[in-house]
Structures are given as structure tokens and as C-alpha cells.
Motif scaffolding. Sequence first.
Motif, PDB file in Angstrom:
ATOM      1  N   VAL A  26       0.875  -1.184   0.000  1.00 54.46           N
ATOM      2  CA  VAL A  26       0.000   0.000   0.000  1.00 54.46           C
ATOM      3  C   VAL A  26       0.905   1.225   0.000  1.00 54.46           C
ATOM      4  O   VAL A  26       1.749   1.380   0.893  1.00 54.46           O
ATOM      5  CB  VAL A  26      -0.920   0.011   1.233  1.00 54.46           C
ATOM      6  CG1 VAL A  26      -1.727   1.313   1.295  1.00 54.46           C
ATOM      7  CG2 VAL A  26      -1.843  -1.206   1.221  1.00 54.46           C
ATOM      8  N   ILE A  27       0.745   2.087  -0.992  1.00 54.81           N
ATOM      9  CA  ILE A  27       1.632   3.243  -1.155  1.00 54.81           C
ATOM     10  C   ILE A  27       0.859   4.544  -0.970  1.00 54.81           C
ATOM     11  O   ILE A  27      -0.246   4.697  -1.500  1.00 54.81           O
ATOM     12  CB  ILE A  27       2.270   3.245  -2.561  1.00 54.81           C
ATOM     13  CG1 ILE A  27       3.111   1.981  -2.784  1.00 54.81           C
ATOM     14  CG2 ILE A  27       3.141   4.488  -2.763  1.00 54.81           C
ATOM     15  CD1 ILE A  27       3.609   1.827  -4.212  1.00 54.81           C
ATOM     16  N   GLY A  65      16.539   5.698 -10.288  1.00 53.58           N
ATOM     17  CA  GLY A  65      16.184   4.365 -10.750  1.00 53.58           C
ATOM     18  C   GLY A  65      14.733   4.257 -11.157  1.00 53.58           C
ATOM     19  O   GLY A  65      13.863   4.930 -10.594  1.00 53.58           O
ATOM     20  N   LYS A  66      14.462   3.427 -12.136  1.00 52.66           N
ATOM     21  CA  LYS A  66      13.108   3.161 -12.626  1.00 52.66           C
ATOM     22  C   LYS A  66      13.047   1.697 -13.044  1.00 52.66           C
ATOM     23  O   LYS A  66      14.017   1.183 -13.618  1.00 52.66           O
ATOM     24  CB  LYS A  66      12.794   4.092 -13.809  1.00 52.66           C
ATOM     25  CG  LYS A  66      11.440   3.867 -14.475  1.00 52.66           C
ATOM     26  CD  LYS A  66      10.305   4.378 -13.619  1.00 52.66           C
ATOM     27  CE  LYS A  66       8.979   4.322 -14.392  1.00 52.66           C
ATOM     28  NZ  LYS A  66       7.827   4.639 -13.550  1.00 52.66           N
ATOM     29  N   TYR A  67      11.945   1.032 -12.767  1.00 44.60           N
ATOM     30  CA  TYR A  67      11.794  -0.392 -13.082  1.00 44.60           C
ATOM     31  C   TYR A  67      12.982  -1.196 -12.545  1.00 44.60           C
ATOM     32  O   TYR A  67      13.643  -1.942 -13.270  1.00 44.60           O
ATOM     33  CB  TYR A  67      11.631  -0.616 -14.592  1.00 44.60           C
ATOM     34  CG  TYR A  67      10.375   0.012 -15.158  1.00 44.60           C
ATOM     35  CD1 TYR A  67       9.115  -0.408 -14.730  1.00 44.60           C
ATOM     36  CD2 TYR A  67      10.458   1.038 -16.105  1.00 44.60           C
ATOM     37  CE1 TYR A  67       7.949   0.167 -15.244  1.00 44.60           C
ATOM     38  CE2 TYR A  67       9.300   1.617 -16.619  1.00 44.60           C
ATOM     39  CZ  TYR A  67       8.048   1.175 -16.179  1.00 44.60           C
ATOM     40  OH  TYR A  67       6.913   1.749 -16.681  1.00 44.60           O
ATOM     41  N   GLU A 154      12.215  -5.474  -2.016  1.00 39.11           N
ATOM     42  CA  GLU A 154      10.951  -5.713  -2.717  1.00 39.11           C
ATOM     43  C   GLU A 154      10.136  -4.427  -2.810  1.00 39.11           C
ATOM     44  O   GLU A 154       9.488  -4.157  -3.834  1.00 39.11           O
ATOM     45  CB  GLU A 154      10.148  -6.796  -2.002  1.00 39.11           C
ATOM     46  CG  GLU A 154      10.803  -8.163  -2.018  1.00 39.11           C
ATOM     47  CD  GLU A 154      10.114  -9.168  -1.116  1.00 39.11           C
ATOM     48  OE1 GLU A 154      10.119 -10.364  -1.459  1.00 39.11           O
ATOM     49  OE2 GLU A 154       9.571  -8.780  -0.056  1.00 39.11           O
ATOM     50  N   ILE A 155      10.188  -3.626  -1.758  1.00 39.11           N
ATOM     51  CA  ILE A 155       9.475  -2.342  -1.756  1.00 39.11           C
ATOM     52  C   ILE A 155      10.038  -1.428  -2.836  1.00 39.11           C
ATOM     53  O   ILE A 155       9.295  -0.824  -3.619  1.00 39.11           O
ATOM     54  CB  ILE A 155       9.581  -1.667  -0.372  1.00 39.11           C
ATOM     55  CG1 ILE A 155       8.750  -2.430   0.665  1.00 39.11           C
ATOM     56  CG2 ILE A 155       9.119  -0.207  -0.447  1.00 39.11           C
ATOM     57  CD1 ILE A 155       9.013  -1.985   2.093  1.00 39.11           C
ATOM     58  N   ILE A 156      11.361  -1.317  -2.883  1.00 43.04           N
ATOM     59  CA  ILE A 156      12.006  -0.458  -3.884  1.00 43.04           C
ATOM     60  C   ILE A 156      11.630  -0.903  -5.295  1.00 43.04           C
ATOM     61  O   ILE A 156      11.295  -0.080  -6.156  1.00 43.04           O
ATOM     62  CB  ILE A 156      13.532  -0.463  -3.682  1.00 43.04           C
ATOM     63  CG1 ILE A 156      13.888   0.296  -2.396  1.00 43.04           C
ATOM     64  CG2 ILE A 156      14.246   0.157  -4.891  1.00 43.04           C
ATOM     65  CD1 ILE A 156      15.339   0.206  -2.007  1.00 43.04           C
ATOM     66  N   GLN A 161       8.190   0.799 -10.123  1.00 43.74           N
ATOM     67  CA  GLN A 161       7.337   0.555 -11.285  1.00 43.74           C
ATOM     68  C   GLN A 161       6.430   1.755 -11.577  1.00 43.74           C
ATOM     69  O   GLN A 161       6.018   1.977 -12.716  1.00 43.74           O
ATOM     70  CB  GLN A 161       6.454  -0.674 -11.056  1.00 43.74           C
ATOM     71  CG  GLN A 161       7.195  -1.989 -10.926  1.00 43.74           C
ATOM     72  CD  GLN A 161       6.232  -3.123 -10.684  1.00 43.74           C
ATOM     73  OE1 GLN A 161       5.220  -3.262 -11.371  1.00 43.74           O
ATOM     74  NE2 GLN A 161       6.537  -3.948  -9.687  1.00 43.74           N
ATOM     75  N   TYR A 162       6.127   2.508 -10.513  1.00 44.75           N
ATOM     76  CA  TYR A 162       5.172   3.614 -10.630  1.00 44.75           C
ATOM     77  C   TYR A 162       5.827   4.982 -10.574  1.00 44.75           C
ATOM     78  O   TYR A 162       5.352   5.928 -11.198  1.00 44.75           O
ATOM     79  CB  TYR A 162       4.120   3.506  -9.503  1.00 44.75           C
ATOM     80  CG  TYR A 162       3.381   2.201  -9.517  1.00 44.75           C
ATOM     81  CD1 TYR A 162       2.225   2.041 -10.276  1.00 44.75           C
ATOM     82  CD2 TYR A 162       3.837   1.114  -8.783  1.00 44.75           C
ATOM     83  CE1 TYR A 162       1.545   0.830 -10.298  1.00 44.75           C
ATOM     84  CE2 TYR A 162       3.160  -0.105  -8.801  1.00 44.75           C
ATOM     85  CZ  TYR A 162       2.016  -0.229  -9.565  1.00 44.75           C
ATOM     86  OH  TYR A 162       1.347  -1.429  -9.595  1.00 44.75           O
ATOM     87  N   PHE A 163       6.899   5.094  -9.783  1.00 47.45           N
ATOM     88  CA  PHE A 163       7.558   6.383  -9.578  1.00 47.45           C
ATOM     89  C   PHE A 163       9.050   6.255  -9.854  1.00 47.45           C
ATOM     90  O   PHE A 163       9.689   5.332  -9.348  1.00 47.45           O
ATOM     91  CB  PHE A 163       7.395   6.875  -8.131  1.00 47.45           C
ATOM     92  CG  PHE A 163       5.981   6.888  -7.634  1.00 47.45           C
ATOM     93  CD1 PHE A 163       5.090   7.866  -8.061  1.00 47.45           C
ATOM     94  CD2 PHE A 163       5.533   5.921  -6.740  1.00 47.45           C
ATOM     95  CE1 PHE A 163       3.783   7.873  -7.595  1.00 47.45           C
ATOM     96  CE2 PHE A 163       4.233   5.927  -6.274  1.00 47.45           C
ATOM     97  CZ  PHE A 163       3.353   6.906  -6.708  1.00 47.45           C
ATOM     98  N   THR A 164       9.587   7.166 -10.623  1.00 47.65           N
ATOM     99  CA  THR A 164      11.043   7.226 -10.772  1.00 47.65           C
ATOM    100  C   THR A 164      11.639   7.630  -9.430  1.00 47.65           C
ATOM    101  O   THR A 164      11.240   8.639  -8.848  1.00 47.65           O
ATOM    102  CB  THR A 164      11.435   8.255 -11.844  1.00 47.65           C
ATOM    103  OG1 THR A 164      10.914   7.842 -13.109  1.00 47.65           O
ATOM    104  CG2 THR A 164      12.952   8.374 -11.948  1.00 47.65           C
TER     105      THR A 164
END
Length: 203
Positions: A26-27, A65-67, A154-156, A161-164
Motif C-alpha cells: 500500500v503506497i 532508478g526506474k523499473y 521488494e518495496i524499492i 514501477q510507478y515512480f522514478t
Amino acid sequence: MKIICIGRNYVNHIEELQNERPDEPVIFLKPDTAVLPKKFPFVIPEFSNEVQHEIEILVKISKVGKYIDAKFAHKYYDEIGLGIDFTARDVQNKLKEKGLPWEKAKAFDGSAVIGDFVSKKLFSSTENITFELKKNEKTVQKGNTGNMLWKIDEIIAHVSQYFTLKKGDIIFTGTPEGVAAVKPDDVLEGFIEDKKLLRLQIK
């Protein structure tokens, strides 16, 4: 700087608030105005009668970082810290009843306390870090990152996936059980292992 927070990441905390166990992290976000300036007291806002403390392990992102794949996530942070996610629980409950976003309860001015950071090299594993919050010298919350539903890496990976993620962004990784309301003149102290990383007066 972004402040990215993970909710419902410890089973016992989910149970104490009678929340549903999520299928994925949950973010929610806090703005930079939520950061309580260093050495300032936390002033209970007038719009809430039940502001609760939530002690959390923090991660400071060290490069863009992204993806990000979970197996490479450890390369994107060098420091572990401690913080408090203050929550106006009465306000949050009203918003949840109506299916509305939580920002007013979670992202208000001063709601993000960011303590000191230490090198992650001090720990044999980021999946076995003990931390606690003392209120008026009595332990009120105690947790271990081994009990997270989703571990730091895992959180990172999920968040990216959603935020750079950018250098200086901070992730609040969730709180263990024991959340409770703060009152004027309370003194909160946060520890990782035996090292004190924050101290805060409530006004």
C-alpha cells in the motif's frame, strides 16, 4: 525530494487496526512540507484529537532508478534511518469510511519525522534490523524488518514501477504494532538496535 510511505507492512499492525491484509504494498505520499524541521517539537494539529505515532525504518535513495529489479535494489541505497509517520487517526477513519484518500490524515505539515541515518554496512542483513520507539522512557513499539510482509528491496522494486526514484528520496517502510495517541509533553525516542536516532518533544 519525495517521501514515499508503505502502509500495512506488518501483520500485527494490520490486525490491531482491523485492516484487510493487502495483496501488494500500500503506497501513499507525503509532500516535503510534511517534514518536521530538525530539533523542532511536534505540535498536535487543531483538527485532530487522536494523532498517533508510527515508528518506521527509513531508506534513503542514493541514485536515480526506474523499473528496478528486486535483486538489484540494494544498489540504490546506502543508508538506513528511522522516522515517525504521524497519523491523525480520527481523520483517517472518517476518510476511510467514505472511501476517500488519506492525505489529510497522513501528509499534513510536520507529519514526517526524519531521524538520523546510518550506513547499511552496520547490519549483517537489512532483513534483520530491530528498532523501537520509547515514549517517556517506556518502550511502546518494537519491530524487526524480518517481520515485514515486503522487504526493503521488494518495496524499492515495486515502488519504482510507478515512480522514478531520485537521489534523496526517502521511503518509510511501515510500522509494527503498538501505535497510540501522543499527548502534550510526551517525549519520543527512536532506536535502531541500541543506537538512538531520533528524539522528539510533543507540544
